[in-house]
Design an enzyme around this catalytic site. Structure first.
Site, PDB file in Angstrom:
ATOM      1  N   GLN A 126     -10.377  -2.416  -0.810  1.00 46.86           N
ATOM      2  CA  GLN A 126      -9.586  -1.179  -0.808  1.00 46.86           C
ATOM      3  C   GLN A 126      -8.479  -1.262  -1.863  1.00 46.86           C
ATOM      4  OE1 GLN A 126      -7.025  -0.747   2.651  1.00 46.86           O
ATOM      5  NE2 GLN A 126      -7.256   1.471   2.634  1.00 46.86           N
ATOM      6  N   GLY A 127      -8.563  -0.443  -2.881  1.00 44.39           N
ATOM      7  CA  GLY A 127      -7.542  -0.454  -3.942  1.00 44.39           C
ATOM      8  C   GLY A 127      -6.592   0.722  -3.800  1.00 44.39           C
ATOM      9  N   TYR A 128      -5.644   0.592  -2.909  1.00 46.96           N
ATOM     10  CA  TYR A 128      -4.630   1.631  -2.710  1.00 46.96           C
ATOM     11  C   TYR A 128      -3.279   1.162  -3.266  1.00 46.96           C
ATOM     12  CZ  TYR A 128      -7.245   4.636   0.624  1.00 46.96           C
ATOM     13  OH  TYR A 128      -8.117   5.493   1.222  1.00 46.96           O
ATOM     14  N   SER A 129      -2.741   0.067  -2.650  1.00 42.56           N
ATOM     15  CA  SER A 129      -1.358  -0.343  -2.940  1.00 42.56           C
ATOM     16  C   SER A 129      -1.196  -0.838  -4.376  1.00 42.56           C
ATOM     17  CB  SER A 129      -0.934  -1.466  -1.988  1.00 42.56           C
ATOM     18  OG  SER A 129      -1.176  -1.087  -0.664  1.00 42.56           O
ATOM     19  N   GLU A 244      -8.589   3.672   9.718  1.00 38.79           N
ATOM     20  CA  GLU A 244      -8.112   2.295   9.560  1.00 38.79           C
ATOM     21  C   GLU A 244      -7.108   1.952  10.668  1.00 38.79           C
ATOM     22  OE1 GLU A 244      -6.156   1.603   5.825  1.00 38.79           O
ATOM     23  OE2 GLU A 244      -5.838  -0.520   6.222  1.00 38.79           O
ATOM     24  N   SER A 375       3.323   0.306   7.296  1.00 46.28           N
ATOM     25  CA  SER A 375       4.288  -0.538   8.023  1.00 46.28           C
ATOM     26  C   SER A 375       4.761   0.147   9.307  1.00 46.28           C
ATOM     27  CB  SER A 375       5.490  -0.846   7.127  1.00 46.28           C
ATOM     28  OG  SER A 375       6.305   0.301   7.039  1.00 46.28           O
ATOM     29  N   GLU A 377       7.748   0.794  10.359  1.00 48.12           N
ATOM     30  CA  GLU A 377       8.782   1.822  10.167  1.00 48.12           C
ATOM     31  C   GLU A 377       8.138   3.151   9.768  1.00 48.12           C
ATOM     32  OE1 GLU A 377       8.850  -1.226   8.888  1.00 48.12           O
ATOM     33  OE2 GLU A 377      10.568  -2.138   9.887  1.00 48.12           O
TER      34      GLU A 377
END
Ligand SMILES: Cc1cc2nc3c(=O)[nH]c(=O)nc-3n(C[C@H](O)[C@H](O)[C@H](O)COP(=O)(O)OP(=O)(O)OC[C@H]3O[C@@H](n4cnc5c(N)ncnc54)[C@H](O)[C@@H]3O)c2cc1C
Length: 393
Positions: A126-129, A244, A375, A377
């Site tokens: 998965q290439g997101y971040s 996910e 995350s 938060e």
């Protein structure tokens, strides 16, 4: 917790239980109980075995090879799988990309990729971040510039789990810089052997190589690899993230973890008595059990909504936050119970044949559970917005 399953569901449960008891390799069970990392070959072999039985792509529609189960049957399946200490594997193709291609892919993309995902012939990452785009994913900069029949990709992705095992990446790229930043994002499939791709390992606190940074320099990718329309990537990404987050909650695996923890606490002796007789430890285990029960009820509510035809919405954020908190608590209790045995250099002796040899790395790596998939938060922000907008469903 007891819930009333129908006679057909109970029959199904017996069938699934018997299959996992007969077919889960001892070596995998051991790794699951002790929290060790599975290697690519182990995951691929195991998933092919599940697919041979027709039980790998359990969330896919029947026409694409899914078993056509009800949400209750899928829940029972997961419960029995985890109770047998059988691994869930980590196939981003099965859990994430498959549903996306089924919803947004062209007939050619479905025909090309779905059967290969099922047989684990392709491994997807998965290439997101990106270094400057994690929680604020819409700020991503990896550029895909149109050039004839291709896009030319330049930029970098980070924290890419198992990129070093992957044959393909599903990737969010920027195809436009005008308008709202979400509107310039597209969803692209990239073969990892294309010239110009470099993968650098990132070793995490557990000492393992799960993560990577991936660099793209003038990488040419054909436009037929675009999923959906140009600029539709943000909607596709959001669709994928709810899948996910729901799967990250891991209720069934935490139930199995708790059962294993209880068994170990009965076996391990502390001050001449079984550790489970220590009131302080019992209290902590009971608290974890209560939290897990609350999580399971929430999971039932999401299941009921899914059965009624509703896609998981902000509830998946609730499941993710509660589920990962329970996972972290259980890994802390493992370390507490293990005491000196949790240190990797400690002589393990006879007890549990190394039951706790991986307790400390597992504890350390489980800190990441409240970061990946969005995350804590950020999930709480999602929940706060839902509450302000009029409460839960
Ligand atoms: C083990 C692991 C595996 C991963 N695997 C993948 C993968 O396969 N593919 C992939 O694309 N990514 C992956 N990631 C990346 C993951 O999705 C990001 O780490 C995550 O989205 C957080 O982004 P960040 O690390 O840039 O932190 P940041 O976004 O910089 O956040 C830093 C801190 O600020 C807080 N914060 C940020 N924004 C807000 C806000 N609006 N309100 C309140 N607090 C805020 C965060 O909660 C966090 O505590 C993985 C990460 C980990 C740890």
């Amino acid at each position: 917790m007891d819930i009333d399953f129908s006679p057909q569901d109970l029959e199904f449960q017996r069938e699934v239980r018997a299959w996992f008891q007969a077919n889960t390799p001892e070596s995998l069970k051991r790794k699951v109980i002790t929290g060790q990392m599975l290697q690519k070959d182990e995951i691929v072999q195991w998933q092919r075995k599940l697919d041979d039985r027709g039980w790998l792509v359990t969330g896919w529609p029947k026409e694409y090879g899914g078993p056509g189960w009800t949400p209750t049957q899928r829940y029972i399946f997961d419960l029995e799988r985890a109770a047998a200490n059988a691994p869930v594997g980590l196939s981003m193709g099965v859990i994430m990309l498959g549903p996306v291609l089924i919803a947004f892919g062209t007939p050619e993309q479905k025909a090309q990729y779905l059967p290969r995902i099922r047989r684990c012939e392709d491994w997807w990452c998965q290439g997101y971040s990106e270094p400057g785009a994690g929680s604020d994913l819409a700020s991503l900069k990896t550029a895909a510039v149109s050039d004839g029949d291709d896009y030319v990709i330049n930029g970098s992705k980070i924290w890419t789990t198992y990129a070093h095992w992957a044959t393909h990446m599903f990737c969010l790229v920027r195809t436009a810089n005008t308008g709202k930043k979400q509107e310039g994002i597209s969803f692209l499939l990239i073969e990892m052997d294309r010239p110009g791709i470099e993968i650098r390992p990132i070793v995490s606190i557990d000492g393992e190589h799960h993560l990577n940074q991936v660099f793209f320099t003038d990488v040419r990718v054909p436009k037929r690899n675009l999923v959906g329309r140009e600029g539709q990537g943000w909607d596709i990404a959001k669709y994928l993230l709810t899948h996910e987050r729901t799967s990250i909650a891991g209720v069934a695996d935490s139930k199995a973890h708790l059962a294993n923890l209880r068994a170990a606490a009965s076996e391990r002796r502390s001050g001449g008595r079984p550790a489970i007789e220590d009131p302080a430890l019992r209290l902590k285990i009971a608290r974890a059990e209560i939290d897990l029960m609350a999580l399971e009820y929430t999971n039932f509510r999401v299941l009921a909504a899914t059965a009624a035809g509703k896609a998981p919405g902000p509830e998946s954020s609730l499941l993710k936050t509660m589920g990962t908190a329970v996972q972290q608590t259980l890994s802390e209790l493992d370390v507490e119970l293990a005491a000196e045995l949790a240190w990797p250099w400690h002589e393990q002796g006879e007890f549990g044949q190394g039951r706790f040899a991986h307790a400390m790395p597992r504890y350390c790596f489980s800190r990441a559970a409240t970061i990946y998939g969005g995350s804590d938060e950020v999930q709480k922000n999602v929940l706060a917005k839902m509450l302000l907008a009029g409460g839960a469903h």
